[in-house]
Design a protein around this motif. Sequence first.
Motif, PDB file in Angstrom:
ATOM      1  N   MET A 239       5.694   6.781  -8.963  1.00  0.00           N
ATOM      2  CA  MET A 239       5.122   7.991  -9.555  1.00  0.00           C
ATOM      3  C   MET A 239       5.759   8.310 -10.914  1.00  0.00           C
ATOM      4  O   MET A 239       5.473   9.338 -11.498  1.00  0.00           O
ATOM      5  CB  MET A 239       5.308   9.170  -8.595  1.00  0.00           C
ATOM      6  N   ARG A 240       6.638   7.441 -11.366  1.00  0.00           N
ATOM      7  CA  ARG A 240       7.372   7.647 -12.627  1.00  0.00           C
ATOM      8  C   ARG A 240       7.983   9.044 -12.722  1.00  0.00           C
ATOM      9  O   ARG A 240       7.726   9.798 -13.676  1.00  0.00           O
ATOM     10  CB  ARG A 240       6.457   7.422 -13.838  1.00  0.00           C
TER      11      ARG A 240
ATOM     12  N   ARG B 195       0.823  -1.222   0.000  1.00  0.00           N
ATOM     13  CA  ARG B 195       0.000   0.000   0.000  1.00  0.00           C
ATOM     14  C   ARG B 195       0.850   1.262   0.000  1.00  0.00           C
ATOM     15  O   ARG B 195       0.476   2.271  -0.602  1.00  0.00           O
ATOM     16  CB  ARG B 195      -0.975   0.011   1.172  1.00  0.00           C
ATOM     17  N   ASN B 196       2.004   1.195   0.674  1.00  0.00           N
ATOM     18  CA  ASN B 196       2.913   2.347   0.639  1.00  0.00           C
ATOM     19  C   ASN B 196       3.261   2.717  -0.798  1.00  0.00           C
ATOM     20  O   ASN B 196       3.377   3.886  -1.130  1.00  0.00           O
ATOM     21  CB  ASN B 196       4.201   2.039   1.417  1.00  0.00           C
ATOM     22  N   VAL B 197       3.437   1.707  -1.634  1.00  0.00           N
ATOM     23  CA  VAL B 197       3.865   1.954  -3.016  1.00  0.00           C
ATOM     24  C   VAL B 197       2.683   2.310  -3.916  1.00  0.00           C
ATOM     25  O   VAL B 197       2.809   3.090  -4.852  1.00  0.00           O
ATOM     26  CB  VAL B 197       4.653   0.732  -3.560  1.00  0.00           C
TER      27      VAL B 197
ATOM     28  N   ALA C 253       0.115   6.586  -3.689  1.00  0.00           N
ATOM     29  CA  ALA C 253       0.249   7.856  -4.427  1.00  0.00           C
ATOM     30  C   ALA C 253      -0.174   7.737  -5.897  1.00  0.00           C
ATOM     31  O   ALA C 253      -0.908   8.593  -6.390  1.00  0.00           O
ATOM     32  CB  ALA C 253       1.671   8.398  -4.291  1.00  0.00           C
ATOM     33  N   PRO C 254       0.235   6.686  -6.610  1.00  0.00           N
ATOM     34  CA  PRO C 254      -0.236   6.575  -7.999  1.00  0.00           C
ATOM     35  C   PRO C 254      -1.762   6.527  -8.104  1.00  0.00           C
ATOM     36  O   PRO C 254      -2.339   7.084  -9.035  1.00  0.00           O
ATOM     37  CB  PRO C 254       0.379   5.261  -8.494  1.00  0.00           C
ATOM     38  N   VAL C 255      -2.411   5.887  -7.130  1.00  0.00           N
ATOM     39  CA  VAL C 255      -3.876   5.815  -7.159  1.00  0.00           C
ATOM     40  C   VAL C 255      -4.477   7.183  -6.845  1.00  0.00           C
ATOM     41  O   VAL C 255      -5.326   7.690  -7.569  1.00  0.00           O
ATOM     42  CB  VAL C 255      -4.390   4.752  -6.160  1.00  0.00           C
ATOM     43  N   ARG C 256      -3.982   7.807  -5.756  1.00  0.00           N
ATOM     44  CA  ARG C 256      -4.604   9.061  -5.312  1.00  0.00           C
ATOM     45  C   ARG C 256      -4.202  10.256  -6.149  1.00  0.00           C
ATOM     46  O   ARG C 256      -5.023  11.126  -6.432  1.00  0.00           O
ATOM     47  CB  ARG C 256      -4.217   9.359  -3.864  1.00  0.00           C
ATOM     48  N   VAL C 257      -2.922  10.330  -6.497  1.00  0.00           N
ATOM     49  CA  VAL C 257      -2.436  11.541  -7.176  1.00  0.00           C
ATOM     50  C   VAL C 257      -2.539  11.409  -8.693  1.00  0.00           C
ATOM     51  O   VAL C 257      -2.938  12.348  -9.365  1.00  0.00           O
ATOM     52  CB  VAL C 257      -0.978  11.857  -6.751  1.00  0.00           C
ATOM     53  N   LEU C 258      -2.186  10.236  -9.213  1.00  0.00           N
ATOM     54  CA  LEU C 258      -2.216  10.080 -10.677  1.00  0.00           C
ATOM     55  C   LEU C 258      -3.543   9.506 -11.165  1.00  0.00           C
ATOM     56  O   LEU C 258      -3.783   9.425 -12.362  1.00  0.00           O
ATOM     57  CB  LEU C 258      -1.070   9.173 -11.150  1.00  0.00           C
ATOM     58  N   GLY C 259      -4.384   9.057 -10.235  1.00  0.00           N
ATOM     59  CA  GLY C 259      -5.670   8.494 -10.624  1.00  0.00           C
ATOM     60  C   GLY C 259      -5.550   7.138 -11.326  1.00  0.00           C
ATOM     61  O   GLY C 259      -6.414   6.728 -12.096  1.00  0.00           O
ATOM     62  N   MET C 260      -4.458   6.429 -11.028  1.00  0.00           N
ATOM     63  CA  MET C 260      -4.251   5.114 -11.638  1.00  0.00           C
ATOM     64  C   MET C 260      -5.231   4.098 -11.027  1.00  0.00           C
ATOM     65  O   MET C 260      -5.568   4.193  -9.844  1.00  0.00           O
ATOM     66  CB  MET C 260      -2.810   4.684 -11.289  1.00  0.00           C
ATOM     67  N   GLY C 261      -5.683   3.142 -11.819  1.00  0.00           N
ATOM     68  CA  GLY C 261      -6.544   2.078 -11.292  1.00  0.00           C
ATOM     69  C   GLY C 261      -5.775   1.249 -10.275  1.00  0.00           C
ATOM     70  O   GLY C 261      -4.572   1.050 -10.428  1.00  0.00           O
ATOM     71  N   ARG C 262      -6.460   0.771  -9.219  1.00  0.00           N
ATOM     72  CA  ARG C 262      -5.750   0.061  -8.151  1.00  0.00           C
ATOM     73  C   ARG C 262      -5.055  -1.211  -8.660  1.00  0.00           C
ATOM     74  O   ARG C 262      -3.922  -1.497  -8.284  1.00  0.00           O
ATOM     75  CB  ARG C 262      -6.712  -0.250  -6.991  1.00  0.00           C
ATOM     76  N   ALA C 263      -5.707  -1.934  -9.543  1.00  0.00           N
ATOM     77  CA  ALA C 263      -5.112  -3.186 -10.041  1.00  0.00           C
ATOM     78  C   ALA C 263      -3.829  -2.901 -10.826  1.00  0.00           C
ATOM     79  O   ALA C 263      -2.807  -3.577 -10.641  1.00  0.00           O
ATOM     80  CB  ALA C 263      -6.115  -3.946 -10.903  1.00  0.00           C
TER      81      ALA C 263
END
Length: 258
Positions: free
Chosen positions: A170-171, A113-115, A118-128
Motif C-alpha cells: 500500500m506504499r 493474492r494476499n499482497v 488491497a492495492p487493487v481494491r483500495v488504491l484501484g491499481m491494475g491487477r498486472a
Amino acid sequence: MTDAINEPIIEFSNVTKRFGILTVLDQFNFSVAKGEKVTLIGPSGSGKSTVLRILMTLEPFQEGSLRLANISYHEERGKGPFQASERHLREIRKHVGMVFQSFNLFPHMTVLRNVVEAPVRVLGMGRADAEARAIELLDMVGLADKKDHYPVQLSGGQQQRVAIARALAMRPRVLLFDEPTSALDPQLVGEVLSVIRSLAHEHDLTMLLVTHEMRFAREVSDRVCFFDKGRICEQGSPEEIFGAPREERTREFLSSVL
Ligand code: ADP
Ligand code: MG
C-alpha cells in the motif's frame, strides 16, 4: 538531520481513550517526525497497542485530536466515538500500514493474492501492476517462490514476512509493528527482524514498533519510549534509555526483561 526529518508526521494532542470506565490514555501527547524510527516498550497493559490501534483508526478515542500526514481529526466530546468522517478514516488508512503479532493473513487467498488485493481494491491499481509490485516485495522478504502457497502452508516467520510485504504494497508512509515476533518460535524471530531491519534503513519511512526484543530496539531505533500506565514515563535515544535510564520504573522494567 535534515529539515524533512524534523517535520512531525504524527501528532497526538491531548488524546483521551477510555474503554468503559477504564481510562487507558489520559490527555496523551506524542509526536513522531517524518522518517523517525520509534520503539515503544513497557509492561503489558500500559497502552502501547492502543496507541498503534488509534493511529490505524481501529479504535476511536473520546477527546483530543490526532494529526497524521497533514490529515487531522478529532472525536467530539459527548457525540460518541468515530465522529471523524469515513473519508478522513479512509485517507488515514491509505498512509498507514500495520503488522500484527498474529499475522492476520487472509487464509483463503494465496500469498500473492494476499499482497495484491488491497492495492487493487483500495488504491484501484491494475491487477498486472499490482502483481508485478507484489512479486518485487515478496522477493524482498525472500518469499517470491512461495507466491502460490496458502498461509497455512507457511511457517509463522514466513507468514509474518508476507504480512510485511502486504503492508508495504500500500506504499504506506507510516508502518506500525505490534509485537511482530512475539508469536514466533525463537528460531523464526531472526528472519522477521532482518526484514524489519532492512526497512529501518529507509529514510522516508516512519516506523513505530512495539517489541520486547530489546537488543533489536537498541539497534534500529532513533528513539525509545517507555510506557507505564498510559503515559510515556521516559523517552530518549537507545543509549539513554538502555544505557542510563533516569526513572526507577524504567530501570525496574528493563531489569525484568533483559
Ligand atoms: P499493551 O499493548 O501495552 O499491552 P493495551 O494498549 O493493549 O496495552 O491495553 C491497555 C489497557 O486497555 C489494558 O488495561 C487493557 O486491558 C485495556 N484494553 C485494551 N483493549 C481493550 C478493549 N477492547 N476493551 C477493554 N479494555 C481494553
Ligand atoms: Mg499490546
